[in-house]
Design an enzyme around this catalytic site. Structure first.
Site, PDB file in Angstrom:
ATOM      1  N   GLU A  70      48.161  11.228 -47.233  1.00  0.00           N
ATOM      2  CA  GLU A  70      49.238  11.934 -46.736  1.00  0.00           C
ATOM      3  C   GLU A  70      49.286  10.436 -44.743  1.00  0.00           C
ATOM      4  OE1 GLU A  70      51.935  15.138 -45.383  1.00  0.00           O
ATOM      5  OE2 GLU A  70      50.327  15.207 -47.398  1.00  0.00           O
ATOM      6  N   THR A  71      48.260  11.095 -44.152  1.00  0.00           N
ATOM      7  CA  THR A  71      48.013   9.879 -43.108  1.00  0.00           C
ATOM      8  C   THR A  71      48.915   9.331 -43.178  1.00  0.00           C
ATOM      9  OG1 THR A  71      45.820  11.349 -42.700  1.00  0.00           O
ATOM     10  CG2 THR A  71      45.919   8.917 -40.926  1.00  0.00           C
TER      11      THR A  71
END
Length: 151
Positions: A70-71
């Site tokens: 997600e980062t």
């Protein structure tokens, strides 16, 4: 990673938006030891240590893979919408292929499809021996930046 080192790793032909990517100590990415090592519109790369991100049986936690994915995916999505549009995560899917017991994992994020309102990104996470640990797909929806909001 500082903005200047991102420019050094980006090909001259790629337009890298003015995005300050930093993770203060209270941010999840900093707590997990995630470091973004390269970013362009076509590829975002980051690393994360296995140590400190294990589940009770000593394996890399599946949720840690999700945080790394997600980062990287959110950073890539921002590269495609900034500064007019902001990405918001819509769906994250992770398939865990094998365990990582130590060392560092590396995630490589590439865009699968980026339109005006939806962007989908693939994140491949590998271990120190270049074995695939996880394949993730992040879909973001783009929202127009509210007038007068800080950039």
């Amino acid at each position: 990673m500082t903005r200047s080192s991102a420019r050094e790793s980006a090909p001259e032909s790629a337009a890298v938006p003015e995005i300050e990517v930093q993770y203060p100590d209270e941010q999840l990415a900093a707590r997990m030891g995630i470091e973004i090592t390269e970013w362009t519109r076509d590829r975002v790369v980051g690393t994360m240590p296995v140590a400190g991100n294990r589940q009770p049986f000593g394996l890399l936690h599946g949720g840690a893979n999700g945080v790394l994915a997600e980062t990287l995916g959110s950073t890539a999505a921002a590269m495609h919408g900034w500064p007019e549009r902001l990405p918001v995560g819509l769906e994250l899917n992770c398939t865990h292929h094998r365990s990582a017991l130590g060392g560092t994992v590396t995630g490589v994020c590439t865009p699968l499809s980026v339109g005006r309102t939806i962007g989908t990104f693939e994140i491949v996470i590998t271990d120190d021996e270049d074995r695939r640990v996880c394949t993730a797909k992040l879909t973001c929806v783009y929202r127009d930046r509210p007038p007068g909001s800080a950039g």
